[in-house]
Design an enzyme around this catalytic site. Structure first.
Site, PDB file in Angstrom:
ATOM      1  N   GLU A  97       4.459   2.886  -2.102  1.00 17.92           N
ATOM      2  CA  GLU A  97       3.055   2.969  -2.223  1.00 17.92           C
ATOM      3  C   GLU A  97       2.020   2.732  -0.860  1.00 17.92           C
ATOM      4  O   GLU A  97       0.876   3.159  -0.690  1.00 17.92           O
ATOM      5  CB  GLU A  97       2.553   2.029  -3.415  1.00 17.92           C
ATOM      6  N   HIS A 135       8.337   0.207   0.891  1.00 20.61           N
ATOM      7  CA  HIS A 135       7.073   0.219  -0.135  1.00 20.61           C
ATOM      8  C   HIS A 135       6.587   1.756  -0.094  1.00 20.61           C
ATOM      9  O   HIS A 135       5.826   2.127   0.766  1.00 20.61           O
ATOM     10  CB  HIS A 135       6.097  -0.749   0.321  1.00 20.61           C
ATOM     11  N   CYS A 189      10.837  -4.065  -3.156  1.00 16.34           N
ATOM     12  CA  CYS A 189      10.771  -5.196  -2.328  1.00 16.34           C
ATOM     13  C   CYS A 189      11.479  -6.488  -3.031  1.00 16.34           C
ATOM     14  O   CYS A 189      12.535  -6.303  -3.434  1.00 16.34           O
ATOM     15  CB  CYS A 189       9.393  -5.340  -1.719  1.00 16.34           C
TER      16      CYS A 189
END
Ligand SMILES: [Mn+2]
Length: 237
Positions: free
Chosen positions: A217, A215, A112
């Protein structure tokens, strides 16, 4: 000795008091792999003593946070209405860490805002607001459906990202209002959203310098590739 990964914190106000934090998702992924995360606090001390952190580390993980100061990509005449607040102390510390990691060929994973930092350091520029630039063609942040929102990205063939996800398209998390305007010349794009925004880059001259706009994760169990992104980073430490 466990490998050490630096992560610069971010800061904001909580209950009228300033706090600093890093998402536990990153800390958990590193900890499960036996890697020691070292959180670099944002302070004038860290600016003046950043080499205390850079003296001994194995990689750099740059994660989410506020906007990057546009002066860092050569723009002086922006209005405060164009841009959300930025943290010049965080910028200073993260730039110092990223430049050091590049000079010393340490693995870097930028997620990001971390992708934005990489692009700016290599000479690229950023859009203040992707939705003003794409006329709403793709929604890159959905405040009404923050965590479930996904958009399509096209992965370029014969890239590492394609090897990791083994797919031409995936649906990714998206929590950003800034994005790459001009891609730095040293970086290769690995994925695009349907409005043409670069969603992943690699710096091919180093063993592992990767930036992702999405993202992995936060959609960890949706694609095997999400785990592979982190395991490839960790293997290079
Ligand atoms: Mn996006």
């Amino acid at each position: 000795m466990a490998k050490k990964v630096l992560i610069v914190a971010r800061r904001e106000m909580r209950k009228n008091k300033p706090i600093q934090w890093v998402s536990e998702m990153y800390l958990d992924i590193l900890a499960r792999a036996g890697v020691q995360p070292i959180i670099v606090p944002i302070s004038q001390y860290s600016v003046e003593h950043v080499h205390d952190y850079l003296h001994e580390y194995d990689g750099l993980l740059m994660v989410e946070g506020g906007d990057v100061n546009p002066e860092l990509y050569g723009e002086q005449s922006f209005s405060k209405y164009d841009i959300e607040e930025f943290d010049e102390v965080k910028d200073t510390i993260e730039f110092a860490c990223c430049k050091h990691a590049l000079e010393h060929n340490k693995p870097i994973l930028g997620i990001c805002r971390g992708l934005h930092i990489l692009n700016v350091i290599f000479g690229g520029t950023l859009m203040y607001d992707v939705h003003k630039n794409n006329n709403g063609a793709v929604l890159h942040i959905n405040y009404n459906n923050y965590d479930e929102h996904r958009h399509l990205v096209h992965i370029e063939k014969e890239t590492r990202l394609h090897d990791w996800y083994t797919a031409d398209t995936i649906h990714v998390t998206s929590y950003h209002h800034q994005g790459i305007r001009t891609l730095a010349s040293g970086l290769l794009p690995m994925a695009y959203s349907e409005d043409g925004l670069v969603e992943a880059v690699v710096y091919p001259e180093h063993s592992f310098v990767v930036g992702l706009q999405f993202h992995p994760e936060r959609m960890y169990n949706e694609y095997a590739g999400n785990k592979i992104v982190f395991s490839k980073f960790i293997t290079e430490l």
